[in-house]
Design a protein around this motif. Structure first.
Motif, short mmCIF file in Angstrom:
data_model
loop_
_atom_site.label_atom_id
_atom_site.label_comp_id
_atom_site.label_asym_id
_atom_site.label_seq_id
_atom_site.Cartn_x
_atom_site.Cartn_y
_atom_site.Cartn_z
N GLY A 182 5.48 -1.94 -13.35
CA GLY A 182 6.59 -1.40 -12.55
C GLY A 182 7.72 -2.39 -12.41
O GLY A 182 8.53 -2.31 -11.49
N PRO A 226 7.40 -4.89 -7.53
CA PRO A 226 8.07 -3.96 -6.62
C PRO A 226 7.02 -3.17 -5.84
O PRO A 226 5.85 -3.16 -6.18
CB PRO A 226 8.83 -3.03 -7.57
CG PRO A 226 8.05 -3.07 -8.84
CD PRO A 226 7.48 -4.46 -8.93
N THR A 227 7.47 -2.54 -4.77
CA THR A 227 6.59 -1.73 -3.94
C THR A 227 7.06 -0.29 -4.03
O THR A 227 8.12 0.05 -3.50
CB THR A 227 6.67 -2.22 -2.48
OG1 THR A 227 6.24 -3.58 -2.47
CG2 THR A 227 5.77 -1.41 -1.57
N THR A 228 6.30 0.54 -4.73
CA THR A 228 6.71 1.93 -4.93
C THR A 228 5.51 2.84 -4.65
O THR A 228 4.43 2.35 -4.41
CB THR A 228 7.17 2.15 -6.38
OG1 THR A 228 6.13 1.67 -7.24
CG2 THR A 228 8.45 1.42 -6.68
N VAL A 229 5.70 4.13 -4.67
CA VAL A 229 4.56 5.04 -4.64
C VAL A 229 4.69 5.98 -5.83
O VAL A 229 5.78 6.15 -6.36
CB VAL A 229 4.47 5.86 -3.33
CG1 VAL A 229 3.99 5.00 -2.19
CG2 VAL A 229 5.79 6.51 -3.00
N PRO A 230 3.58 6.55 -6.27
CA PRO A 230 3.64 7.36 -7.49
C PRO A 230 4.63 8.51 -7.36
O PRO A 230 4.69 9.17 -6.31
CB PRO A 230 2.21 7.91 -7.63
CG PRO A 230 1.36 6.98 -6.85
CD PRO A 230 2.22 6.47 -5.74
#
Lengths: 804, 344
Positions: free
Chosen positions: A426, A483-487
């Motif tokens: 990511g 990074p900090t993400t969600v699907p």
């Protein structure tokens, strides 16, 4: 793996980085540092002393009075109780004012009348574990080599100013089971170079191949075997620094030759074995599988029975070492050994694992073979050992090595694209950043159109696929930087299945009704596994249970709940309501796996309602338990389809137990635990139930449809019937319902009487019948007609008379 | 006649005044105001009166009747008031006495933790998947990239029933089974809770039976950043908004890369006994699903990626509630079970 900070800094420039900081960096990039141990912590004032005189203590047999030069103007007098203290020794002296581990302060003292100004120390007294102290010093003081100077700091000589990092290695990182491996890891983290030891072997004219022949019969188990020979060795203690390093890393010093093999094991991660060449019994080494039942005495003097699953190093006839695990007593290096054969080999991990497991011999060596050693270090390790034996055991190294077999030394090439790296992580890394990470790892990399073609050194056997490279990049880039993400992407509604919803409904209902949820063990004893089973099957047994109490899979939850009742009753908790939802295990002949059936079980004992000051206590009884279940069935919309029928079940009260049927299929039971069983378990009167959940949860239920609120009044008729005592209320209710037909809306029992006003053998039971017509107001005549029919049916089918 | 009426009034009013209850009062009403009462009686003598006096007397009689009636009414209301007052006094209770207890029970603390986690992930679009506790070696190990003889099997010493059947050592086989059912088509988003078993001697921190909850998300373009973000949401929800997470590289055979995940300690990073002075508490293991695992379950690892994570509700409940001994969960001491009510 223990890592000495000072030793590590010989391979990598640590720039004096504090050990705690180094530990944190190592942990954050992949290897957990489980602790940093400051050797010599809490020790002050211990110096080298020279024992000038030793005299027997006048008043104590076991004490000696010593005059010790500790580098001060005058020698000091010290009373010493160690059996091995002697004139001329160099020893560690804790001076007056010194502090030893445990905040033990050394003071001037008088021992049986003799002044003692200090203490001569054993290694244990300096904080070293007994199991690491060389055998000859384990019962007494440690004797230094003669080249140390009185007054010097003894801690420095013993390397006790060092710090040791304890690495918690995951199974894939066996490359860090060596100092050099750790050096590569630390160099990558700190972006430094690695300085490898320089190996220079001065060789004698005689050739190794003239002294020994090596042949391998089990090539898969042992692809390559390297032998070197050192002659004219003189067995003695290894240099102090080497002993100190071994102890710091958890290995007990023995003698120079054995210590050197262990030192190489730590340095290169390559286990070596040293044979006494003269005790080998032949001039050849043959590597083969052991025969089933073959006997072999390992160097711990234990006689072991081998099998064809074990690899044996032999002299052509009999075993001389259990490959990769332990040498034989017959060829061990001893004090009089002068010629040493060094074995440096690659043994198959599974083979070594089998032997170490079968014989309970897990060692530093076997651990490394099991995980796979670096084939490119075999020769270097053998050469380095030979070099050190020449240096520290006075030996002469024979020319060349004897090498049997061969092994692939080519490094693996693994590729990964920049796109894949960024997609999996990511991230938005640039090619140069990735290349830099591979450079730090000392991996050779070629970049071709954003694809990294990486040559992975053989020391990193754990890296075989692209994803492994992704991990290397990720851990050195730093997970903090991800990074900090969600699907994102197609979403489907999540949620519980109908079955899972209903299970929660059951749980909430019971908790609302006052039950606490219990979770008990699935594994139980043979006896308990079968008690109260809804279906009797042969219980499933573990192949190797840890105890008889946990040897079988349960067929019922109740025995475990009874255990909980008993536990609580024994602690003065008399009132309980517990339930458990869990699986029982039914063996199926022909099927691979057992059927796992989810059951609900409950136990109630003591007071169900408790209201002390109003004096309205209600003890748990059969009808409390039944009422809870009826409420539960109503909640699930199944009450009308459930029937309770008198039943006899082992361990239950024969007069107070009912089987529960759903649509005519038995799904469980409710009742009182048999008084004898209760007595045996030392529990109070207890009521139990156990049900299969699946039939309840999978039963088709009608969808809820609105039924109009009644607009017309209903008419209630109460009747008191006299019947034989054995006529069940359920039977009467059934008759009433059948005869009452559509107009009968509701039937309830409202009184039960047996006693003096009733004929013996009879009972009176009163029902309240409610008649109702949704279409119109019922007339008396209409009701009388139906009601008379009901009374007639009762008389005819159950011999019921109206009570006068 | 006027005199008679006035006397009647005085007499009636005195009786009303003296009446002690509603019955007496009613008797007075009947006696004086009723049609057969003395006022009517007196009025019967009206015939003897002159035409002028008749209406006067009629009016006076009505006045007397009204005065008596109103006195009765007033008295009645006073008596009713008194009666209620008396009833209230009689019915007064000690409101500080305890109420009638309503039985309540609780979910087991492990169930509470599991459900909290389930519900959180359900809200993020996950389903709950369950599977057998007795498993084949294939699903428990081989399908998870742990072939026979793999050294990492040592990390999970197991209870075998036969050579190929064992008590599952983790809930990961449910992931493998669920992925197989999807026949290579994503997305898969599941949470797998359940009991698991390992050969450990039961002590304060080990239990041969314990609970596990795992999560799996497989789709095109699932990244490690997604894993990090998802776990951050999880940690904040379960432990509090002010908590942070950190990922440390680790190793599991079924994920690559693999990480261990720490949550910042409630001490705020100052260091305390719970976090062993590090400021961080290890709560779960996670990683990107190993391509071998994807392929074995029928997914194209070139097209699909996924993350998986797993944690122990036993440990989480111990941290959350400050429980010092894992055996409490399976002993079921009611004094323990009763502590976990629904109030949070």
């Amino acid at each position: 793996m223990f890592v000495s900070y000072k030793w590590l800094s010989e391979y990598v420039d640590l720039d004096g980085m504090p050990s705690k900081e180094l530990a944190e960096k190592i942990t954050r990039s992949g290897i957990e540092v489980e602790g940093v141990d400051m050797l010599g912590a809490g020790i002050k004032g211990v110096v080298i002393g020279h024992v000038l005189e030793k005299e027997q203590h006048p008043n104590a047999d076991k004490l000696n009075v010593c005059q010790v030069d500790i580098g001060e103007e005058e020698p000091v007098q010290i009373v010493c109780g160690a059996p091995n203290v002697d004139k001329g020794q160099k020893v560690a002296v804790a001076k007056v004012g010194a502090v030893l581990p445990g905040n033990f302060k050394i003071k001037k003292a008088k021992l049986r009348g003799e002044a003692s100004n200090g203490m001569i120390c054993s290694l244990q007294e300096l904080g070293i574990e007994s199991k690491l102290v060389a055998k000859e010093y384990s019962e007494g003081i440690f004797v230094f080599p003669n080249d140390v100077t009185p007054g010097e700091d003894a801690l420095l000589q013993l390397n006790l100013d060092d710090e040791v990092l304890e690495l918690g290695l995951t199974p894939n990182r066996s490359d860090c089971l060596s100092m050099i491996g750790v050096a590569y890891e630390v160099a990558a983290i700190l972006d430094k170079e690695v300085k490898l030891p320089e190996i220079e072997v001065e060789e004698a004219a005689e050739r190794t191949e003239d002294w020994i022949k090596v042949s391998i019969e089990a090539k898969e188990d042992n692809p390559i075997y390297i032998a070197r020979i050192v002659k004219d060795v003189k067995i003695g203690p290894s240099p102090l620094w080497m002993q100190a390093r071994l102890m710091a890393e958890g290995i007990r010093p023995h003698n120079n030759v054995v210590d050197i093999t262990n030192y190489i094991l730590l340095e290169y991660g390559q286990p070596l074995h040293a044979f006494d060449y003269d005790r080998l019994g032949s001039k050849e080494i043959v590597v083969r599988r052991a025969q089933d039942g073959e006997q072999f005495v390992t160097l711990d003097n234990a006689e072991r029975t081998l099998s064809s699953e074990h690899l044996l190093i032999t002299n052509g006839k009999e075993g001389v070492a259990l490959a990769g695990v332990m040498g034989g007593a017959n060829s061990e290096v001893e004090a009089d050994t002068t010629r040493v054969l060094i074995e440096s080999a690659y043994f198959n991990g599974q083979r070594v694992r089998q032997a170490s497991k079968d014989h309970g011999l897990r060692s530093e060596a076997s651990a490394r073979f099991e995980k796979g050693v670096d084939p490119n270090r075999l020769q270097a390790a053998a050469d380095r050992a030979a070099q050190l034996m020449a240096q520290y055991a006075g030996g002469q190294v024979l020319a060349g090595s004897v090498v049997a077999g061969e092994i692939d030394l080519e490094p693996k090439v693994v590729s990964v694209t920049l796109e894949k790296l960024n997609r999996v992580l990511g991230t938005n890394l640039q090619a140069a950043e990735v290349e830099d990470i591979f450079r730090r790892l000392k991996f050779e990399v070629k970049t071709d159109n954003e694809e990294f073609i990486v040559t992975v050194p053989t020391r990193r056997g754990d890296i075989t696929i692209a994803e492994d490279l992704v991990e290397e990049v990720a851990r050195l880039y730093g997970y903090d930087h991800l990074p900090t993400t969600v699907p994102v992407g197609a979403t489907y509604p999540g949620g519980l299945t109908d079955y899972q919803e209903k299970r929660r409904t059951v749980r909430r209902f019971l908790e609302g009704a006052g039950f606490n949820q219990a979770i008990t063990y699935t594994l139980t004893s043979e006896k308990k596994s079968q008690e109260y089973a809804l279906e009797s099957r042969e219980p499933i047994k573990l192949a190797m249970p840890m105890s008889e109490e946990h040897a079988y899979l349960r067929l019922s939850i109740i025995p475990q709940l009874l255990g909980v009742v008993s536990y609580n009753n024994a602690r003065q908790i008399d009132s309980l309501a517990l339930y458990e939802v869990g699986s029982v295990f039914l063996k199926e002949s022909g099927a691979e796996l057992p059927t796992e059936e989810e059951h609900l079980a409950g136990a109630i004992t003591g007071l169900w309602e408790e209201n002390l000051w109003q004096g309205e206590n209600k003890a748990a009884d059969f009808f409390v338990a039944k009422g809870v279940l009826e409420g539960l069935f109503a909640k699930l919309g199944l009450l009308e389809r459930v029937a309770f029928k008198k039943a006899e079940i082992a361990g239950m009260h024969p007069g107070r137990t009912a089987a529960i049927e759903l649509d005519g299929q038995e799904i469980g039971f409710v009742g009182q635990v048999h008084p004898q069983q209760a007595k045996d378990l030392d529990i109070k009167e207890t009521y139990l139930f156990e049900l299969k959940l699946s039939p309840l949860f999978t039963a088709e239920t009608e969808a809820v449809t609105y039924e109009p609120i009644p607009r017309f009044p209903s008419i209630t008729r109460d009747i008191a019937l006299v019947v034989d005592t054995n006529v069940e209320a359920g039977k009467l209710e059934e008759i009433i319902k059948e005869a009452g037909g559509k107009l009968l809306k509701d039937v309830r029992v409202f009184d039960l009487y047996e006693g003096e006003h009733i004929e013996a053998g009879k009972k009176s039971i009163a029902f309240s019948l409610k008649y109702f017509d949704p279409e119109k107001t019922l007339t008396d005549e209409e009701v009388v007609k139906v009601h008379d029919g009901v009374l007639e049916a009762l008389k005819e089918k159950a011999g019921a008379e109206l009570r006068s | 006649m006027e005199q008679q009426l006035k006397e009647l009034q005085t007499e009636a009013l005195a009786k009303v005044e003296a009446a002690e209850d509603l019955k007496q009062l009613n008797d007075i009403r009947v006696a004086y105001v009723g049609k057969k009462g003395p006022i009517t009686e007196v009025l019967k003598g009206m015939g003897k009166l002159s035409a002028e006096e008749r209406p006067k007397m009629g009016a006076l009689a009505n006045e007397v009747r009204a005065a008596v009636a109103s006195a009765i009414e007033a008295k009645q209301s006073a008596l009713q008031q008194k009666a209620i007052q008396e009833q209230l006094e009689k019915e007064t209770i000690d409101v500080t006495l305890p109420g009638r207890p309503v039985r309540t029970g609780n979910a087991h603390p492990l169930t509470k933790v599991v459900e909290e986690i389930e519900d959180l992930f359900i809200s993020m679009g996950y389903s709950i998947a369950e599977g057998p506790e007795v498993e084949t070696d294939y699903y428990n190990f081989e399908a998870l990239n742990l072939p026979k003889g793999h050294p990492a099997r040592d990390m999970q010493d197991s209870f075998y029933i036969t050579e190929d059947i064992l008590l599952r050592t983790h809930t990961s086989p449910v992931q493998a089974r669920t992925m197989e059912k999807h026949e290579g088509r994503g997305p898969v988003k599941i949470i797998c809770p359940g009991k698991v078993y390992r050969r450990d001697n039961d002590d304060a921190t080990h239990s041969h039976q314990f609970t596990q909850i795992e999560g799996l998300a497989v789709d095109e373009n699932i990244s490690m950043g997604d894993l990090k973000g998802t776990l951050e949401v999880f940690a904040k929800k379960l432990f509090g908004e002010d908590r942070e997470i950190r990922l440390r590289p680790s190793f599991f055979p079924f994920t690559e890369p693999s990480v261990e995940v720490d949550v910042s300690c409630m001490c705020g990073g100052k260091g305390c006994r719970i976090c062993k002075e590090t400021g961080w508490i290890e709560i779960l293991g996670a990683g990107m699903v190993h391509p071998n695992v994807l392929e074995m379950a029928g997914f194209d690892s070139k097209k699909y990626t996924g993350f998986a994570f797993g944690m122990g509700p036993d440990r989480i409940a111990m941290l959350k509630y400050g429980i010092d001994d894992i055996r409490h969960f399976y002993t079921n001491d009611v004094r323990f079970l009763k502590q976990f009510s629904e109030h949070e």
